[in-house]
Scaffold this motif. Structure first.
Motif, short mmCIF file in Angstrom:
data_model
loop_
_atom_site.label_atom_id
_atom_site.label_comp_id
_atom_site.label_asym_id
_atom_site.label_seq_id
_atom_site.Cartn_x
_atom_site.Cartn_y
_atom_site.Cartn_z
N VAL A 1 0.84 -1.20 0.00
CA VAL A 1 0.00 0.00 0.00
C VAL A 1 0.88 1.25 0.00
O VAL A 1 0.61 2.21 -0.72
N VAL A 2 1.93 1.24 0.79
CA VAL A 2 2.85 2.39 0.82
C VAL A 2 3.50 2.58 -0.54
O VAL A 2 3.61 3.71 -1.04
N CYS A 3 3.90 1.49 -1.19
CA CYS A 3 4.50 1.60 -2.53
C CYS A 3 3.48 2.14 -3.54
O CYS A 3 3.83 2.98 -4.39
N LEU A 4 2.24 1.70 -3.45
CA LEU A 4 1.19 2.21 -4.34
C LEU A 4 0.99 3.70 -4.10
O LEU A 4 0.90 4.49 -5.04
N ARG A 5 0.93 4.08 -2.84
CA ARG A 5 0.76 5.50 -2.51
C ARG A 5 1.92 6.33 -3.06
O ARG A 5 1.72 7.40 -3.65
N ASN A 6 3.15 5.84 -2.90
CA ASN A 6 4.32 6.56 -3.42
C ASN A 6 4.27 6.67 -4.94
O ASN A 6 4.62 7.70 -5.51
N ALA A 7 3.83 5.60 -5.59
CA ALA A 7 3.72 5.62 -7.05
C ALA A 7 2.70 6.67 -7.50
O ALA A 7 2.94 7.42 -8.45
N LEU A 8 1.58 6.75 -6.81
CA LEU A 8 0.56 7.73 -7.15
C LEU A 8 1.01 9.15 -6.81
O LEU A 8 0.73 10.09 -7.56
N ASP A 9 1.73 9.30 -5.71
CA ASP A 9 2.23 10.62 -5.31
C ASP A 9 3.24 11.17 -6.32
O ASP A 9 3.37 12.39 -6.46
N ASP A 10 3.97 10.29 -6.99
CA ASP A 10 4.99 10.72 -7.95
C ASP A 10 4.42 11.19 -9.28
O ASP A 10 5.14 11.74 -10.11
N ILE A 11 3.14 10.97 -9.49
CA ILE A 11 2.52 11.38 -10.74
C ILE A 11 2.35 12.89 -10.74
O ILE A 11 1.84 13.47 -9.79
N ASP A 12 2.81 13.51 -11.82
CA ASP A 12 2.65 14.96 -11.96
C ASP A 12 1.20 15.27 -12.31
O ASP A 12 0.60 14.61 -13.16
N GLY A 13 0.65 16.25 -11.64
CA GLY A 13 -0.72 16.64 -11.90
C GLY A 13 -1.70 15.78 -11.13
O GLY A 13 -1.32 14.94 -10.31
N SER A 14 -2.95 15.98 -11.40
CA SER A 14 -4.03 15.29 -10.70
C SER A 14 -4.57 14.12 -11.51
O SER A 14 -5.00 14.31 -12.66
N ILE A 15 -4.54 12.94 -10.92
CA ILE A 15 -5.14 11.78 -11.58
C ILE A 15 -6.63 12.00 -11.74
O ILE A 15 -7.21 11.71 -12.78
N ALA A 16 -7.26 12.56 -10.72
CA ALA A 16 -8.71 12.80 -10.78
C ALA A 16 -9.04 13.76 -11.92
O ALA A 16 -10.02 13.54 -12.65
N ALA A 17 -8.25 14.80 -12.10
CA ALA A 17 -8.50 15.75 -13.19
C ALA A 17 -8.30 15.09 -14.55
O ALA A 17 -9.07 15.33 -15.49
N SER A 18 -7.29 14.24 -14.65
CA SER A 18 -7.04 13.51 -15.90
C SER A 18 -8.23 12.61 -16.24
O SER A 18 -8.67 12.56 -17.40
N VAL A 19 -8.75 11.94 -15.24
CA VAL A 19 -9.91 11.07 -15.45
C VAL A 19 -11.13 11.92 -15.82
O VAL A 19 -11.88 11.59 -16.75
N ALA A 20 -11.34 13.00 -15.10
CA ALA A 20 -12.49 13.88 -15.40
C ALA A 20 -12.41 14.39 -16.83
O ALA A 20 -13.43 14.45 -17.53
N ASP A 21 -11.20 14.73 -17.28
CA ASP A 21 -11.02 15.23 -18.65
C ASP A 21 -11.43 14.20 -19.70
O ASP A 21 -11.85 14.56 -20.80
#
Length: 159
Positions: free
Chosen positions: A111-131
């Motif tokens: 879970v910590v590795c998943l969180r770190n992987a998501l934290d490293d993404i530039d920008g918002s995943i939610a905004a990308s999905v909404a787009d």
């Protein structure tokens, strides 16, 4: 609002996870040995859970009925708005965990590795999905963000 049947949700989830993976291929390296880990993401306020398997060769994000949750290695549970804002980068996962608004069980290292992987993404995943869904997606995300912040400020005033 009634929940749509799961077969309606599955192609949407598949499209979302494929877009995130396509836009962020480097995130898989952050998962290291946990790339084949299966995660249950349990938005407790929704009538289903989601199974995430972040293996880029067999990428899976699918909705599952609560009464037939598949075998998994880790479980992340919280209110839908909290989980959304966590993915959006707007809420602090540690604060949610220590306030008990987020529950983690199973392979916590994964879970910590998943969180770190998501934290490293530039920008918002939610905004990308909404787009992906055009103006209706952006309007919906805006409304969800406002609701989450109202919920957060209401909880903060209780302490």
């Amino acid at each position: 609002m009634p929940t749509p049947p799961l077969f309606v949700i599955q192609p949407i989830l598949r499209r979302i996870v494929n877009r995130i993976a396509t836009d962020n291929p480097d995130m898989f390296g952050r998962l290291g040995p946990h790339i084949k880990t299966s995660f249950i993401i349990d938005p407790a306020s929704l009538p289903f859970v989601m199974l995430l398997c972040p293996d880029p060769d067999q990428l899976v994000l699918k909705a599952c009925r609560r009464n037939s949750i598949p075998p998994h290695d880790a479980n992340i549970s919280g209110n839908f708005l909290d989980l959304l804002m966590l993915v959006d980068g707007d809420f602090d996962g540690d604060a949610l965990f220590f306030s008990r608004d987020l529950t983690i069980s199973g392979n916590t290292e994964a879970v910590v590795c998943l969180r770190n992987a998501l934290d490293d993404i530039d920008g918002s995943i939610a905004a990308s999905v909404a787009d992906m869904f055009g103006w209706p997606g952006r309007v919906t995300l805006g409304a969800l963000r406002r609701a989450a912040h109202r919920k957060g400020s209401t909880q903060g005033s209780d302490t």
